[in-house]
Design a protein around this motif. Structure first.
Motif, PDB file in Angstrom:
ATOM      1  N   TYR A   5     -93.601  70.398 -47.098  1.00 53.14           N
ATOM      2  CA  TYR A   5     -94.516  71.371 -47.726  1.00 53.14           C
ATOM      3  C   TYR A   5     -94.979  72.403 -46.704  1.00 53.14           C
ATOM      4  N   LEU A  26     -92.101  74.871 -46.022  1.00 55.50           N
ATOM      5  CA  LEU A  26     -91.979  75.866 -47.081  1.00 55.50           C
ATOM      6  C   LEU A  26     -93.100  76.904 -46.996  1.00 55.50           C
ATOM      7  N   TYR A  58     -92.178  79.244 -44.258  1.00 58.44           N
ATOM      8  CA  TYR A  58     -91.145  80.189 -44.682  1.00 58.44           C
ATOM      9  C   TYR A  58     -91.734  81.300 -45.563  1.00 58.44           C
ATOM     10  N   ARG A  59     -92.613  80.907 -46.489  1.00 55.37           N
ATOM     11  CA  ARG A  59     -93.211  81.903 -47.402  1.00 55.37           C
ATOM     12  C   ARG A  59     -94.021  82.928 -46.628  1.00 55.37           C
ATOM     13  N   THR A  99     -85.646  72.266 -41.927  1.00 58.52           N
ATOM     14  CA  THR A  99     -85.778  71.913 -43.343  1.00 58.52           C
ATOM     15  C   THR A  99     -84.636  72.490 -44.142  1.00 58.52           C
TER      16      THR A  99
END
Length: 291
Positions: free
Chosen positions: A255, A258, A261-262, A283
């Motif tokens: 989590y 991610l 990355y966002r 990941t």
């Protein structure tokens, strides 16, 4: 016809004789009876009276009612402080001794008033010059009037009259003093107004400074409370994150990757230069298993 004419003439003569020997005394008057130019009698009782026909006797009437004498031309009077006052006065008087009145003034009341005015003015001068302005205007006004009344007593007897009352109707400063007083009052009012403005400005600055101080205190306290609440919220959030992620560390790692990355690829224009074998892309390479 001659008898009737004679009768009418006789009646007419009788009427003329009666009109020259009879006179009426009004209750508001004194009747002064003259005999050959000399005062024979003064009649004060009202009614129908008899006298010898003119020119042996004639009658002059005097008004016995109360008369009013006003100050003809107010003149400046100097007080004990050498300040000039202009006073408007009046007196009430009446005839008490007709013989004495006629000897001194004749039968015309205006003659008596012309002679009485300067006497009243002189008595008023003597009373006022012994007193200050404040005494004349306030404390001793009644005493001034009583003093003038007492001073006029002897002169009134010589005039054959009685002074009933003396009144000061108006007291003013002379024109020069009035202007000076008004100027002084104006400057005093301006001084007081300036003092009030200065005091008001100082109070205004004090109020504004106090309001600013209270605003700073309120803002500081609000910021302190906000930071405290925010810190408590962050602490609770961290505790919840720790508790949630502690249950499944691999999912927590996935989590967070991610989320990273966002945040990294939010803008299309952003450019990142990284080694594909670095841990940042672990990941994506399948290094973590999402649930």
């Amino acid at each position: 016809m001659n008898r009737i004419g004679t009768f009418l003439v006789g009646a007419l003569l009788l009427l003329v004789f009666a009109s020259s020997t009879l006179f009426v005394v009004d209750q508001r008057q004194f009747a002064v009876l003259y005999a050959l130019g000399e005062i024979k009698d003064v009649i004060s009782e009202p009614g129908l009276k008899w006298k010898a026909p003119a020119p042996f006797q004639n009658v002059v009437y005097l008004d016995r009612r109360i008369q009013t004498l006003d100050s003809p031309d107010p003149r400046p009077i100097f007080t004990a402080e050498k300040k000039s006052l202009v006073m408007d006065w009046l007196i009430k008087w009446r005839i008490t001794e007709p013989r004495q009145f006629i000897r001194n003034n004749g039968v015309d009341i205006r003659n008596a008033e012309l002679r009485l005015s300067p006497i009243v003015q002189a008595a008023l001068n003597e009373e006022v010059t012994r007193r200050t302005v404040s005494a004349v205007l306030a404390t001793d006004r009644e005493r001034v009037m009583q003093g003038v009344l007492a001073r006029l007593a002897d002169d009134a007897k010589n005039f054959g009259i009685e002074i009933i009352d003396v009144r000061i109707r108006r007291v003013d400063f002379s024109a020069q003093i009035t202007d000076a007083v008004y100027r002084r009052m104006e400057s005093e009012r301006k001084r007081v107004a300036n003092e009030l403005r200065s005091t008001g400005a100082a109070e205004g600055e004090k109020i504004r400074a106090d309001a600013d101080r209270q605003r700073e205190i309120i803002v500081a306290e609000a910021y302190r409370d906000a930071q405290k609440i925010k810190g408590d919220g962050d602490a609770k959030a961290s505790a919840l994150y720790s508790e949630a992620f502690g249950r499944d560390p691999q999912f927590a790692q996935f989590y967070r990757s991610l989320d990273a990355y966002r945040m990294s690829f939010r803008n299309k224009s952003d450019v990142m230069v990284l080694d594909p074998s670095s841990d940042f892309f672990k990941t994506m390479r399948g290094g973590a298993t999402a649930r």
